[in-house]
Design an enzyme around this catalytic site. Structure first.
Site: not given
Ligand SMILES: CC(=O)N[C@H]1[C@@H](OP(=O)(O)O)O[C@H](CO)[C@@H](O)[C@@H]1O
Ligand SMILES: [Mg+2]
Length: 543
Positions: A67, A283, A371, A496-497
């Site tokens: 991605s 993206d 999102e 959050r993690p």
């Molecule tokens: C804040 C943020 O943009 N987080 C992204 C990111 O996840 P994280 O769990 O935050 O690393 O990658 C995911 C997968 O692509 C997407 O679904 C999500 O929205």
């Molecule tokens: Mg993507």
């Protein structure tokens, strides 16, 4: 029937697992530096075949992509028969298989999976796969093919294409010849389905000014070029950042993630995007979309996933006020968007990750989910799809609205967020509302916000509840965050993690930009200090 152990062993030996690496099937499948992924791809090939057998020979999808990550990364994820993400209960099996150290360990792990899940090995298996434009893709696909071959499954190579097209193909293959047929199971089928619907939806509108697409130097470039051919001038597209063979160009200072995180125009578009003109960024695998424009003073304005959700949901509600339309967001949705939407229709907040949004959106007649980062789609529930077929309109206005809804149902890729399908959807709404970027942008004013990454000793100690808006562990940290938030006008912050990176994310909002930044850096500093961050390497902006 038993596993073909000898054939698996012979091929597995060609794809040994590197020592010292631990893999995890997370929100985005497996994703890491491409050079360590060879064994993972082989094993995913085997697992995809097993999943197909478990589901009676239905076709399973495999997408090789990382991605928006840097070019040297790669990744792989599985797609279930209806074009959705892999059922979460299989993620642990994917993780376990990928971490078996030796070929013997791998085979015993496979035997365990077959037994635990009661897989009938005599069933056929079908796998369709594709990859993005990354240089590491071709050899990783070859490893995947070895895995598919090792268990005697039938593979279909869909070549270099976008993630959403692969999802489309999976659903199209599995619904072929049924009354739920999703379309022809080819790229051409995809383009025809989308562009025919688009042309009908804008047939009474004027051709818009050209739209600039920042293709992130990725697979979106060749696919958008083909889309433009099918659109045949009904939507003039200008492709930028379309250099898919320039080393290091992919996602570099361009693309949807760059735009969202830096809240800036990609430098390569300076002078290309004229004030008032619409632009958008894809993206690296073309499943995320960000819009933007420059005002007459040359100021950059970003129209993110929240703005797309607001635009689209309001349009659908206006078409049919009887339909139960709902919106699903995550905690990262801008507070101003949540306020705007909640005043008009039901809104739910769920955990980060498309699978959570997708499932929540299925509960509405028409569920809109995005999102903030631009990944999302609109789902028409099965009863709604039936109703669209059988409904007898009683007025000309109803008849037009019904026709629009039917075409939207075709235009929107409902398997997963799809930047190009979403782009056409946005263009339809803008054409119908006669909106420019400015008018769309003024639906509501974004609250200033800031997203910060914090590297901590162990991100697994972070546990959340209330759709990730409250920390329950480390104990006591949430109270301290609340105390900070209280000091800021319009303040909101949560921690959050990450599910995709080894960091903890801090998000903050406030009514003034400087305050949003300050709140984010204060919370980041708090998290860093409380959770074992090394004082010597403490980022200087943390407060
Ligand atoms: C804040 C943020 O943009 N987080 C992204 C990111 O996840 P994280 O769990 O935050 O690393 O990658 C995911 C997968 O692509 C997407 O679904 C999500 O929205
Ligand atoms: Mg993507």
């Amino acid at each position: 029937m038993a596993l073909p152990v000898e054939s698996i062993r012979a091929l597995a030996d060609l794809h040994p697992k590197p020592a010292q690496v631990r893999f995890q099937y997370g929100t985005a499948g497996f994703r890491t530096i491409a050079s360590v992924l060879d064994s993972v791809l082989f094993r995913v090939g085997v697992l995809a075949a097993l999943r197909s057998k478990k589901l009676d020979g239905k076709t399973i999808g495999v997408m090789v992509t990382a991605s928006h990550n840097p070019e040297e990364d790669n990744g792989v994820k599985l797609v279930d028969p209806r074009g959705e993400m892999l059922d979460t209960s299989w993620e642990i099996h994917a993780t376990a298989l990928s971490n078996a150290q030796t070929t013997d360990n791998f085979i015993s792990e496979l035997e365990r999976v077959v037994q635990t899940l009661n897989i009938d090995l005599s069933k056929p298996a079908h796998v369709v796969y594709a990859r993005d434009t990354r240089p590491s893709g071709a050899s990783l696909v070859a490893s995947l093919e070895d895995g598919i071959k090792a268990v005697g499954a039938e593979g279909r190579n869909a070549g270099v294409t976008t993630t959403p097209i692969l999802h489309y193909l999976v659903r199209a293959i599995n619904t072929k010849g049924t009354k739920e047929s999703y379309g022809e199971d080819s790229e051409e089928g995809y383009f025809l389905k989308l562009t025919n619907a688009y042309k009908k939806l804008v047939s009474t509108r004027e051709t818009p000014e050209p739209l600039i697409i920042d293709c992130a130097n990725g697979v979106g470039a060749p696919i958008a070029a083909r889309l433009a051919e099918y659109l045949g001038g009904t939507l003039p597209l200008v492709l930028e950042n379309a250099s898919i063979t320039t080393p290091g160009a992919l996602n570099n200072a361009c693309g949807a993630d760059y735009v969202k995180t830096s809240q800036k125009l990609p430098p390569s578009l300076a002078g290309r995007l004229q004030p008032g003109q619409r632009g958008c960024s894809l993206d690296g695998d073309a499943d995320r979309l960000m819009y933007f424009y420059l005002d007459e003073r040359g100021q950059f304005h970003m129209l993110d996933g929240d703005k797309i959700a607001a635009l689209v949901a309001a349009f659908i509600v206006e078409l049919d006020s009887q339909m139960k339309v709902g919106v699903v967001q995550t905690a990262y949705a801008n507070g101003a968007s949540t306020k705007y939407l909640s005043e008009r229709l039901p809104v739910r907040c769920v955990q980060t990750g498309v699978k959570h949004l997708h499932h929540a959106a299925e509960h509405y007649n028409i569920g809109v989910y995005f999102e903030a980062n631009g990944h999302g789609t609109v789902l028409f529930s099965p009863p709604t799809q039936d109703l669209l077929q059988t409904y007898q309109p009683s007025t000309p206005a109803q008849s037009t609205a019904l026709e629009h809804l039917r075409n939207l149902n075709q235009l929107i890729n409902q398997t997963v967020g799809d930047a190009l399908s979403d782009m056409l959807l946005v263009e339809v709404v803008l054409a119908h509302k006669a909106y420019s970027g400015t008018e769309w942008d003024s639906l509501y004013v974004d609250l200033p916000n800031r997203l910060v990454k914090v590297v901590v000793a162990d991100r697994n100690q972070f546990k959340t509840e209330d759709a990730e808006r409250q920390l329950v562990s480390p104990v006591g940290l949430q109270q301290k965050i609340n105390e900070l938030v209280r000091r800021y006008d319009g303040g909101r912050s949560f921690v959050r993690p990450s599910g995709t990176e080894d960091v903890v994310r801090v998000y903050a909002e406030a009514s003034i930009k400087a305050q949003a930044d300050e709140l984010a850096f204060r919370v980041a500093g708090l998290v860093y200090d409380e959770c074992g961050g090394n004082p010597a390497t403490r980022p200087k902006e943390f407060m």
